[in-house]
Design a protein around this motif. Sequence first.
Motif, PDB file in Angstrom:
ATOM      1  N   VAL A 151      31.633  45.203  37.587  1.00 36.69           N
ATOM      2  CA  VAL A 151      32.616  45.423  38.640  1.00 36.69           C
ATOM      3  C   VAL A 151      31.945  45.420  40.011  1.00 36.69           C
ATOM      4  N   GLN A 152      30.803  46.069  40.102  1.00 37.41           N
ATOM      5  CA  GLN A 152      30.086  46.095  41.376  1.00 37.41           C
ATOM      6  C   GLN A 152      29.656  44.683  41.787  1.00 37.41           C
ATOM      7  N   ALA A 153      29.184  43.892  40.807  1.00 37.49           N
ATOM      8  CA  ALA A 153      28.762  42.526  41.118  1.00 37.49           C
ATOM      9  C   ALA A 153      29.944  41.673  41.570  1.00 37.49           C
ATOM     10  N   LEU A 154      31.099  41.846  40.945  1.00 37.60           N
ATOM     11  CA  LEU A 154      32.277  41.081  41.346  1.00 37.60           C
ATOM     12  C   LEU A 154      32.786  41.518  42.709  1.00 37.60           C
ATOM     13  N   ALA A 155      32.669  42.812  43.013  1.00 36.01           N
ATOM     14  CA  ALA A 155      33.100  43.298  44.329  1.00 36.01           C
ATOM     15  C   ALA A 155      32.298  42.634  45.433  1.00 36.01           C
TER      16      ALA A 155
ATOM     17  N   PRO B  92      33.471  40.439  50.618  1.00 36.01           N
ATOM     18  CA  PRO B  92      32.982  39.774  51.829  1.00 36.01           C
ATOM     19  C   PRO B  92      33.921  38.700  52.380  1.00 36.01           C
ATOM     20  N   TRP B  93      34.910  38.271  51.566  1.00 34.79           N
ATOM     21  CA  TRP B  93      35.837  37.260  52.074  1.00 34.79           C
ATOM     22  C   TRP B  93      36.872  37.840  53.042  1.00 34.79           C
ATOM     23  N   ALA B  94      37.037  39.149  53.082  1.00 37.20           N
ATOM     24  CA  ALA B  94      38.122  39.764  53.850  1.00 37.20           C
ATOM     25  C   ALA B  94      38.167  39.303  55.304  1.00 37.20           C
TER      26      ALA B  94
ATOM     27  N   SER C 121      44.261  34.832  45.766  1.00 36.88           N
ATOM     28  CA  SER C 121      43.773  33.875  44.761  1.00 36.88           C
ATOM     29  C   SER C 121      42.495  33.197  45.225  1.00 36.88           C
ATOM     30  N   PHE C 122      42.467  32.843  46.512  1.00 37.22           N
ATOM     31  CA  PHE C 122      41.266  32.195  47.037  1.00 37.22           C
ATOM     32  C   PHE C 122      40.074  33.150  46.976  1.00 37.22           C
ATOM     33  N   ALA C 123      40.288  34.419  47.365  1.00 37.39           N
ATOM     34  CA  ALA C 123      39.194  35.394  47.369  1.00 37.39           C
ATOM     35  C   ALA C 123      38.694  35.688  45.965  1.00 37.39           C
ATOM     36  N   ALA C 124      39.600  35.582  44.973  1.00 35.30           N
ATOM     37  CA  ALA C 124      39.229  35.942  43.597  1.00 35.30           C
ATOM     38  C   ALA C 124      38.591  34.808  42.828  1.00 35.30           C
ATOM     39  N   LEU C 125      38.757  33.561  43.321  1.00 40.22           N
ATOM     40  CA  LEU C 125      38.351  32.398  42.528  1.00 40.22           C
ATOM     41  C   LEU C 125      36.898  32.477  42.089  1.00 40.22           C
TER      42      LEU C 125
ATOM     43  N   LEU D 138      40.686  43.901  43.608  1.00 41.70           N
ATOM     44  CA  LEU D 138      39.784  43.739  44.751  1.00 41.70           C
ATOM     45  C   LEU D 138      40.281  42.630  45.681  1.00 41.70           C
ATOM     46  N   ALA D 139      40.732  41.520  45.084  1.00 37.97           N
ATOM     47  CA  ALA D 139      41.202  40.404  45.901  1.00 37.97           C
ATOM     48  C   ALA D 139      42.471  40.770  46.659  1.00 37.97           C
ATOM     49  N   TRP D 140      43.359  41.499  46.022  1.00 41.14           N
ATOM     50  CA  TRP D 140      44.583  41.928  46.715  1.00 41.14           C
ATOM     51  C   TRP D 140      44.255  42.850  47.879  1.00 41.14           C
ATOM     52  N   ARG D 141      43.288  43.711  47.647  1.00 48.04           N
ATOM     53  CA  ARG D 141      42.865  44.613  48.730  1.00 48.04           C
ATOM     54  C   ARG D 141      42.256  43.820  49.896  1.00 48.04           C
ATOM     55  N   ALA D 142      41.387  42.841  49.560  1.00 44.80           N
ATOM     56  CA  ALA D 142      40.751  42.053  50.610  1.00 44.80           C
ATOM     57  C   ALA D 142      41.771  41.233  51.386  1.00 44.80           C
ATOM     58  N   SER D 143      42.761  40.691  50.693  1.00 45.27           N
ATOM     59  CA  SER D 143      43.762  39.879  51.384  1.00 45.27           C
ATOM     60  C   SER D 143      44.654  40.718  52.282  1.00 45.27           C
ATOM     61  N   GLY D 144      44.836  41.974  51.960  1.00 49.95           N
ATOM     62  CA  GLY D 144      45.672  42.843  52.775  1.00 49.95           C
ATOM     63  C   GLY D 144      45.039  43.200  54.092  1.00 49.95           C
ATOM     64  N   ALA D 145      43.734  43.081  54.181  1.00 50.06           N
ATOM     65  CA  ALA D 145      43.040  43.464  55.414  1.00 50.06           C
ATOM     66  C   ALA D 145      43.392  42.563  56.577  1.00 50.06           C
ATOM     67  N   VAL D 146      43.931  41.371  56.305  1.00 45.55           N
ATOM     68  CA  VAL D 146      44.236  40.436  57.386  1.00 45.55           C
ATOM     69  C   VAL D 146      45.727  40.320  57.632  1.00 45.55           C
TER      70      VAL D 146
END
Length: 391
Positions: free
Chosen positions: A276-280, A285-287, A305-309, A372-380
């Motif tokens: 999980v830490q490695a995937l985070a 960093p894409w946020a 989806s893009f951040a999670a790919l 994690l990807a949903w969280r990162a996408s919400g930052a923008v």
Amino acid sequence: MVSWHGRRWRAAVGAVLVIGLLAGVALAALAGARRTASGYAEHLRASNASDVLVNTPLPGLERPEAIARLPGVAASANYVGLFAFPLLDGEENADWGLTGLFGSVDGRYFTQDRAAVQEGRLPDLGATDEIAFTGGMADLFGVGLGGRITYVHRNPEDRSEVGRSTYRIVGIVELPPVLVDDADVLNGALLPPAATARYVRTAYYSWQGIRLEDGAAGIDDFVSALSTDPATSEIPPIIKRVDETSAKVQRAIRPLAVSLGLFGAAVGLAALVLGVQALARLVLPWAPELSSLRAVGATRGQRASFAALEAVVAAIGGTVLAVALAIALSPLSPIGSVRTVVPSTGVRVDGLVLGLGAAGLLVGLLLVTALLAWRASGAVDPVPARRPSRL
């Protein structure tokens, strides 16, 4: 514009290795625990084990033949103790500790209750000059694979000599029951049926293996028939229940299997946490860079989806590596004493452990990646504009 740094590739490869190596060891340990726990049962199936053993302390095979015809008996095979003494340094040795010469009458230790081969092979059923030794007997005699030993066969009633034969040792074996206490270990030398037939008149006892139609559940009915049938009841039944021996062996194996399973579970938990830490490190960093996607009209789901790919590919690659590593490590199991008697210690694919373990690992990693990807996408996401004042 979205940038793609070289360090992301290193992070992706690192995530695959962390997940694959740790999860692979975990799956191998869990599969090894199952293989260790089931190893003795596998040995019993491979050896065509009897359900009950019957002793007949008299010469002649009339009673064993009558026992084989009792109701509920599916198969029977027996060996006889031959009254014979080895020649050691040219002298006949009558030490009872060295006189365990077992002759298979009709396949006992060869086709039923098959002996576990440690070195070499079992004698050919039709051979008259081949013999197998247990490890303890080989140590006592100071001979090994390929050596020769001469026995003097005598009449058990008057001890007159019946004949002499020299045998070549073609195998070092362990006779059933295996993995038992030292007091229960059966040491001796084993002759195939053809060699036994030459000296069967020197037999002075028989241990008969019986396989029942109902398995262990039919033992009580079999003992009742043995005690009441006129052809078999003249001697009080002396029996051994194989299921009791099996239960005793399983109790001895269980702590080792449980320990290996707990080790696998602990490593699996570590694989999940570190994975999980490695995937985070791949997703979060894409946020700051997802704003460019928002600027061209990408929805939050598209940005997620893009951040999670990248992380999804790493999770799938790590899971595949874990399964491959677990299969590659499978020849290391089972562990402990049961390893010496299982039919095969080669590559084994445990579909239950690998299937459920890999599916559980992948689903867990993908769910975490999605969060994690949903969280990162919400930052923008833009801050909603206030409704202008009517004034």
